[in-house]
Design an enzyme around this catalytic site. Structure first.
Site, short mmCIF file in Angstrom:
data_model
loop_
_atom_site.label_atom_id
_atom_site.label_comp_id
_atom_site.label_asym_id
_atom_site.label_seq_id
_atom_site.Cartn_x
_atom_site.Cartn_y
_atom_site.Cartn_z
N GLY A 84 2.21 1.75 42.14
CA GLY A 84 3.17 2.38 41.22
C GLY A 84 2.49 2.96 40.01
O GLY A 84 2.94 3.96 39.44
N ALA A 85 1.38 2.34 39.61
CA ALA A 85 0.68 2.82 38.42
C ALA A 85 0.04 4.19 38.70
O ALA A 85 -0.04 5.05 37.81
CB ALA A 85 -0.35 1.82 37.96
N GLY B 151 14.07 -4.10 4.68
CA GLY B 151 15.43 -4.03 5.20
C GLY B 151 15.64 -2.80 6.05
O GLY B 151 14.74 -2.30 6.72
N GLY B 152 16.88 -2.30 6.00
CA GLY B 152 17.24 -1.15 6.81
C GLY B 152 16.37 0.06 6.50
O GLY B 152 16.26 0.97 7.33
C1 HXC Z 1 17.60 -1.53 -7.66
C2 HXC Z 1 15.42 -2.15 -7.74
C3 HXC Z 1 15.43 -2.44 -6.37
C4 HXC Z 1 16.65 -2.24 -5.66
C5 HXC Z 1 13.48 -2.84 -7.10
N1 HXC Z 1 14.19 -2.43 -8.15
N2 HXC Z 1 14.21 -2.87 -6.00
N3 HXC Z 1 16.49 -1.69 -8.38
N4 HXC Z 1 17.70 -1.77 -6.36
N5 HXC Z 1 16.74 -2.45 -4.36
C6 HXC Z 1 13.75 -2.24 -9.52
C7 HXC Z 1 13.57 -3.52 -10.30
O1 HXC Z 1 14.79 -3.93 -10.83
C8 HXC Z 1 12.60 -3.07 -11.36
O2 HXC Z 1 13.32 -2.31 -12.29
C9 HXC Z 1 11.71 -2.09 -10.63
O3 HXC Z 1 12.46 -1.68 -9.48
C10 HXC Z 1 10.43 -2.72 -10.13
O4 HXC Z 1 10.75 -3.89 -9.40
P1 HXC Z 1 9.96 -5.25 -9.60
O5 HXC Z 1 10.73 -6.29 -8.88
O6 HXC Z 1 9.66 -5.46 -11.04
O7 HXC Z 1 8.60 -4.91 -8.86
P2 HXC Z 1 7.73 -5.83 -7.92
O8 HXC Z 1 7.50 -7.15 -8.55
O9 HXC Z 1 6.54 -5.02 -7.58
O10 HXC Z 1 8.61 -6.10 -6.61
C11 HXC Z 1 8.95 -5.01 -5.78
C12 HXC Z 1 9.96 -5.46 -4.71
C13 HXC Z 1 11.16 -6.19 -5.39
C14 HXC Z 1 9.25 -6.40 -3.73
C15 HXC Z 1 10.40 -4.23 -3.96
O11 HXC Z 1 11.63 -5.38 -6.45
C16 HXC Z 1 12.27 -6.45 -4.46
O12 HXC Z 1 12.25 -7.44 -3.69
N6 HXC Z 1 13.30 -5.61 -4.50
C17 HXC Z 1 14.47 -5.77 -3.67
C18 HXC Z 1 14.15 -5.43 -2.23
C19 HXC Z 1 15.37 -5.50 -1.36
O13 HXC Z 1 15.76 -6.58 -0.94
N7 HXC Z 1 16.02 -4.34 -1.21
C20 HXC Z 1 17.23 -4.21 -0.45
C21 HXC Z 1 16.81 -4.10 0.99
S1 HXC Z 1 18.15 -3.92 2.00
P3 HXC Z 1 12.91 -2.15 -13.83
O14 HXC Z 1 14.09 -1.46 -14.41
O15 HXC Z 1 12.69 -3.53 -14.33
O16 HXC Z 1 11.67 -1.33 -13.81
C22 HXC Z 1 18.26 -2.31 2.17
C23 HXC Z 1 19.44 -1.95 2.96
C24 HXC Z 1 19.24 -0.63 3.59
O17 HXC Z 1 17.52 -1.56 1.72
C25 HXC Z 1 20.32 -0.52 4.58
C26 HXC Z 1 20.20 0.69 5.37
C27 HXC Z 1 21.24 0.70 6.44
#
Ligand code: HXC
Length: 518
Positions: free
Chosen positions: A408-409, A173-174
């Protein structure tokens, strides 16, 4: 009176908890089994032993609800601090995936904000190791605001201190925009992904079945998107790349890069350089052979080696002086400058200029890449980035025209009129508006058509044009070339020029900022 033992024990206990990330040995073992270091091991491997000064080890999360009342997230999932790399101070940020997925909450962002702000005050390069599930979902808009702070810091630090990102896990994501705003991105070949929208979102939005291998891995980013600059086989290799990169960079824009100047230059001829230009004009020159002979032994670090291979860029030392090399690669796409090569070259040139690194340009270029896709894709706008980057340089620019320098290059590759301080040409240089074949077709169209033997006439006119323009002497006569030199003289002439240009100072008109043709 000594401090009470239970207070010491309590601190020791808290330290132990923070250092372990509050996770058990099984989680750490699982990570090692995947071939990954922990966040803390990465820091310890990067910095000189005993030099790390951590900030915010005792910070905890700020999640309200979600059952987090009795949970601790050590350091809020990120390790920040100062450490030495090869004796030079750097700022380190290392996200800890084992602490709630390294997700970015408000305290996590606050730590990053403070580390990056301090880096600008101290003038230290920033190394940011990204291993995070992104914005912490439970903290909602607070974590989004945190990213806003991080991005703003990246921008405020741009051109002030070098910023290096390691993509060492998920970067979704971001969150991918912080590395994108930094100067160099290194990505682990395995166990890491970087994308704005993942496969599920892509499927839902466009119906496309996209596998991460196609768009998110180091292999994809190093070859197709150009989002990353280096691929690392594992954490250790990634850290070696960071250390090697730092060895060429100044700590900030007020310093010179770490030159290793000897007192006396070796003014030796390199006869073998005379043989790198193939005798047959149609056989492409391999620019790596030139770079190898031009730079000091083991002092070459190529950047974005697998992206836009028709343009080669990287850091080197020549007689101890740190330089950025920008070179056409005639053995790929004839060395034409296309959209990707323009982006790659312009970004590297701008980096060198921001950090006082002189640029040596090696030219053998038949032109900007022709084609419908290039025109529709905006080669005008992208190619203009090269012009903009070179023309705005205030660092020393030394150019060597090896063979083709067309149109130009030719102008774009640090020609004298674009700002080249010293422009050398080899006797094999062909400096012209275009190649003899194309030129004859245009300017002698009527004569060729009217000739009794058009083919013979065409050949005669091509030869005539080549004799007139396809050499360096006309350009030298007009003063567009500083000197025509033997290839064998290149290394010492370039080294001499670089030394003389060390005192170059340019005063530019005051302005808020220029507008590179993005
Ligand atoms: C809170 C999170 C988290 C998140 C992971 N965890 N991502 N907690 N917020 N964004 C936590 C899980 O709950 C879990 O907690 C631990 O991290 C490990 O995650 P798992 O899923 O068990 O690990 P894995 O199977 O290896 O998968 C990793 C992952 C997946 C691919 C990153 O967790 C995932 O898809 N997370 C969400 C990614 C996402 O969509 N993020 C938001 C992006 S948007 P516990 O307590 O069980 O250990 C963004 C916006 C930014 O970031 C904007 C900026 C402008």
């Amino acid at each position: 009176m000594a401090i009470k033992q239970d207070l010491l024990d309590q601190l020791n206990e808290r330290r132990k908890e923070a250092l372990s990330g509050s996770v058990g040995a099984d989680k750490i073992a699982a990570r090692h089994a995947k071939g990954l270091m922990t966040a803390r091991e990465r820091v310890e491997t990067l910095v000189d032993k005993g030099s790390f000064q951590e900030a915010g080890m005792h910070v905890n999360h700020d999640v309200r609800g979600f059952g987090f009342e009795n949970r601790k997230l050590p350091g809020d999932g990120v390790i920040t601090g100062l450490g030495n790399v090869d004796g030079r101070l750097v700022t380190v940020i290392s996200q800890d995936f084992m602490v709630s997925g390294g997700s970015l909450g408000s305290k996590h962002a606050q730590k990053m904000d403070e580390a990056m702000t301090q880096a600008r005050t101290l003038g230290t390069p920033v190394i940011s190791i990204n291993d995070s599930g992104g914005a912490r979902i439970q903290e909602g808009v607070k974590s989004l605001a945190g990213y806003g702070k991080v991005f703003r810091n990246n921008v405020l630090s741009s051109g002030v201190v070098p910023q290096i990102a390691l993509i060492a896990g998920p970067c979704a994501g971001g969150a991918a925009y912080s590395p994108a705003l930094m100067d160099f991105c290194i990505q682990l070949r395995n166990n890491s992904n970087m994308f704005i929208c993942g496969p599920e979102v892509i499927k839902a939005a466009t119906g496309e079945n996209a596998h991460p291998d196609q768009f998110a891995t180091a292999a994809a980013h190093s070859t197709v998107s150009g989002n990353i600059h280096f691929v690392a086989e594992d954490d250790k290799h990634a850290i070696e790349i960071i250390q090697s990169l730092l060895s060429f960079l100044p700590s900030n824009n007020q310093e010179l890069p770490p030159h290793q100047l000897s007192e006396n230059l070796k003014l030796e001829l390199d006869e073998a350089m005379n043989s790198v230009v193939p005798e047959d004009g149609k056989t492409p020159l391999d620019v790596y052979k030139v770079i190898e002979r031009l730079v000091d032994k083991d002092q070459w670090l190529e950047v974005q080696k697998d992206f836009a291979k028709n343009m080669v860029v990287g850091f080197a030392r020549i007689e101890g002086m740190v330089v950025g090399i920008v070179a056409n690669q005639p053995s790929v796409k004839a060395g034409c400058i296309d959209i990707d090569a323009s982006d790659k070259g312009a970004r590297f040139i701008s980096f060198c200029d921001a950090f006082n690194i002189p640029i040596v340009t090696l030219m053998d270029v038949p032109g900007f890449m022709p084609g419908l896709a290039q025109e529709r894709g905006g080669i005008i706008r992208h190619g203009a980035k090269m012009l903009y980057a070179y023309a705005s340089c205030t660092v020393p620019l030394v150019t060597v025209i090896m063979r083709k320098a067309y149109g130009g290059a030719y102008i774009a590759m640090a020609s004298k009129d674009l700002g080249g301080d010293v422009v050398y040409a080899w006797p094999s240089a062909e400096i012209a508006v275009m190649g003899a074949e194309g030129a004859a077709n245009i300017i002698y169209k009527k004569e060729i058509a009217a000739a009794s033997d058009p083919k013979a006439k065409y050949k005669e006119l091509v030869d005539d044009y080549r004799e007139k323009f396809s050499n360096p002497y006309l350009a030298a006569d007009y003063g567009f070339v500083t000197d025509v030199i033997m290839p064998s003289e290149t290394r010492y002439k370039v080294a001499l020029s670089l030394r003389s240009l060390m005192s170059k100072r340019v005063i530019t008109s005051p302005k808020k900022h220029g507008l590179s043709p993005l």
